[in-house]
Design an enzyme around this catalytic site. Structure first.
Site, mmCIF file in Angstrom:
data_model
loop_
_atom_site.group_PDB
_atom_site.id
_atom_site.type_symbol
_atom_site.label_atom_id
_atom_site.label_comp_id
_atom_site.label_asym_id
_atom_site.label_seq_id
_atom_site.Cartn_x
_atom_site.Cartn_y
_atom_site.Cartn_z
ATOM 1 N N TYR A 77 0.826 -1.206 0.000
ATOM 2 C CA TYR A 77 0.000 0.000 0.000
ATOM 3 C C TYR A 77 0.866 1.264 0.000
ATOM 4 C CZ TYR A 77 -3.563 3.384 1.354
ATOM 5 O OH TYR A 77 -4.399 4.480 1.386
ATOM 6 N N LYS A 81 1.543 3.978 -3.156
ATOM 7 C CA LYS A 81 1.240 5.401 -2.958
ATOM 8 C C LYS A 81 2.483 6.260 -3.223
ATOM 9 C CE LYS A 81 -3.098 5.125 -1.840
ATOM 10 N NZ LYS A 81 -4.138 5.662 -2.734
#
Length: 170
Positions: A77, A81
């Site tokens: 994650y 990002k």
């Protein structure tokens, strides 16, 4: 409002024409889309939308990312990002603002029991430490608009959670 097929985003280039500012809050979860789907939505679609926006004349791109975003992270994650932040910056907007909110406090239509429990806990924590671990989505939205309305000299500006709280209440 234009509805686009993200799997064929290039066919919708006209929807990205003639806008001075682009706002991007696109994202999914690994649980909902799988690891490959998460990367496709959170990195690939966002990067392609940024490229189309720039080609269409967009001057200022505002990206909602995540607290802890880091292209070198071992966590999927946070790595994705961080990667998308780098890709969006590389597009070459006159201005690029990246917001890195902590846990978003919001009401969802879909059921996410663990997220609900986390939000309840963080809602209590937020009463004591209002800018540390969470932020209401309404505050993020206000901060996104405010950063566009304020003059800025920086080509790239990154707003962490505390700055989002401050700007979102201004």
């Amino acid at each position: 409002q234009a509805v686009v097929d993200f799997e064929r985003l290039g066919e919708h280039a006209a929807a990205f024409q003639g806008h001075d500012v682009g706002f991007c809050c696109l994202g999914t979860t690994r649980a909902k889309a799988g690891a490959d789907g998460f990367v496709r939505v959170d990195r690939d679609y966002v990067a392609q939308a940024a490229e189309l926006a720039r080609a269409g004349g967009c001057k200022h791109f505002v990206l909602q990312s995540s607290q802890g975003a880091n292209a070198q992270s071992s966590f999927l994650y946070l790595r994705v990002k961080g990667e998308v932040e780098n890709l969006v910056q590389a597009v070459g907007f006159d201005r690029c603002t990246i917001l890195r909110p902590a846990v978003l406090l919001c009401k969802r239509q879909e059921s996410r029991p663990m997220e609900w429990v986390t939000q309840q806990f963080l809602g209590v924590v937020a009463r004591v430490f209002p800018t540390a671990y969470s932020v209401p989505v309404e505050t993020v939205a206000r901060a996104m608009v405010a950063c566009v309305l304020q003059p800025g000299e920086e080509k790239v500006k990154v707003l962490e959670n505390k700055a989002i709280h401050q700007l979102g209440k201004a």
